[in-house]
Scaffold this motif. Sequence first.
Motif, PDB file in Angstrom:
ATOM      1  N   ALA A 136       0.538   5.134   0.496  1.00 43.65           N
ATOM      2  CA  ALA A 136      -0.395   6.187   0.895  1.00 43.65           C
ATOM      3  C   ALA A 136       0.225   7.553   0.633  1.00 43.65           C
ATOM      4  O   ALA A 136       1.415   7.759   0.886  1.00 43.65           O
ATOM      5  CB  ALA A 136      -0.735   6.037   2.371  1.00 43.65           C
ATOM      6  N   LEU A 188       0.859  -1.184   0.000  1.00 42.51           N
ATOM      7  CA  LEU A 188       0.000   0.000   0.000  1.00 42.51           C
ATOM      8  C   LEU A 188       0.895   1.234   0.000  1.00 42.51           C
ATOM      9  O   LEU A 188       1.800   1.335   0.830  1.00 42.51           O
ATOM     10  CB  LEU A 188      -0.913   0.052   1.231  1.00 42.51           C
ATOM     11  CG  LEU A 188      -1.831  -1.128   1.510  1.00 42.51           C
ATOM     12  CD1 LEU A 188      -2.797  -0.790   2.631  1.00 42.51           C
ATOM     13  CD2 LEU A 188      -2.612  -1.538   0.293  1.00 42.51           C
ATOM     14  N   LEU A 231      -6.119   5.297   5.458  1.00 46.23           N
ATOM     15  CA  LEU A 231      -5.230   4.135   5.498  1.00 46.23           C
ATOM     16  C   LEU A 231      -5.416   3.383   6.818  1.00 46.23           C
ATOM     17  O   LEU A 231      -5.554   2.161   6.842  1.00 46.23           O
ATOM     18  CB  LEU A 231      -3.768   4.576   5.346  1.00 46.23           C
ATOM     19  CG  LEU A 231      -2.734   3.464   5.525  1.00 46.23           C
ATOM     20  CD1 LEU A 231      -2.685   2.560   4.300  1.00 46.23           C
ATOM     21  CD2 LEU A 231      -1.342   4.033   5.797  1.00 46.23           C
ATOM     22  N   TYR A 282       2.909  -1.202   4.190  1.00 43.31           N
ATOM     23  CA  TYR A 282       2.580   0.116   3.652  1.00 43.31           C
ATOM     24  C   TYR A 282       3.757   1.062   3.741  1.00 43.31           C
ATOM     25  O   TYR A 282       4.650   0.918   4.561  1.00 43.31           O
ATOM     26  CB  TYR A 282       1.320   0.726   4.283  1.00 43.31           C
ATOM     27  CG  TYR A 282       1.328   0.923   5.781  1.00 43.31           C
ATOM     28  CD1 TYR A 282       0.654   0.036   6.604  1.00 43.31           C
ATOM     29  CD2 TYR A 282       1.968   2.020   6.363  1.00 43.31           C
ATOM     30  CE1 TYR A 282       0.624   0.219   7.972  1.00 43.31           C
ATOM     31  CE2 TYR A 282       1.940   2.209   7.726  1.00 43.31           C
ATOM     32  CZ  TYR A 282       1.265   1.302   8.534  1.00 43.31           C
ATOM     33  OH  TYR A 282       1.243   1.488   9.885  1.00 43.31           O
ATOM     34  N   ILE A 321      -6.831  -0.505   6.774  1.00 42.05           N
ATOM     35  CA  ILE A 321      -5.971  -1.674   7.057  1.00 42.05           C
ATOM     36  C   ILE A 321      -6.485  -2.522   8.220  1.00 42.05           C
ATOM     37  O   ILE A 321      -6.116  -3.676   8.340  1.00 42.05           O
ATOM     38  CB  ILE A 321      -4.493  -1.291   7.303  1.00 42.05           C
ATOM     39  CG1 ILE A 321      -4.373  -0.274   8.429  1.00 42.05           C
ATOM     40  CG2 ILE A 321      -3.844  -0.780   6.020  1.00 42.05           C
ATOM     41  CD1 ILE A 321      -2.928   0.027   8.817  1.00 42.05           C
TER      42      ILE A 321
END
Length: 189
Positions: A48, A46, A57, A70, A61
């Motif tokens: 962000a 991920l 986020l 991430y 998650i």
Amino acid sequence: MNYIVTEETMHKDVKKILITHLEIVEKCQELGALINQDYQDEPPLLVALLKGSVPFLAELIKNLKIDVEYDFMDVSSYEGTESIGDVKILKDLDQSIRGRKILLVEDIVDTGNTIKEVTRLLANKGASEVKVVSLLDKPSRRVVDLKIDYLGFEIPNEFVIGFGLDYNEKYRNLPYVAVLKEEIYDEVL
Ligand code: IMP
């Protein structure tokens, strides 16, 4: 946890709440279920975009059962070239993404320039796939063609704040998405 906000308890600068905290929480459960299903074979990284996507986020998650990692990027439009859509990297990723599936996490897609350019950047860095999950979409403002693979809410052409979205760096902490009172804009004009 659900934040019940009433007329009396909402922020004094807020004109109306567009999307409640509960609606966001439930939407993140739905999006999480879709992402879990689609990435069963190969979990994504991920990515962000700072700063607005942080609350989204964090909520999203909680619902991911796959082994995601991430990372963060911070980009800004080059001054005066917003319509061209070039972005300047203020903070780059901490790791190589060569051959990796990327899921870009964004707070809102407006003109689409940011997502379009960042997608191109990530592809140039060797990502094997770049998909997009966005909490909000303002399709009436779009100037470039792009696909949002996982979308929370479509909203009308109004400037919104809260759940990561700011006005002059304020209101990111509000647990809902809202429209500001007009006089707040007037104060800085
Ligand atoms: P785009 O490149 O025009 O799609 O712009 C995306 C970025 O503009 C978002 O990540 C936000 O930071 C900002 N933005 C666009 N619309 C809004 C809004 O209504 N409220 C707050 N920020 C916004």
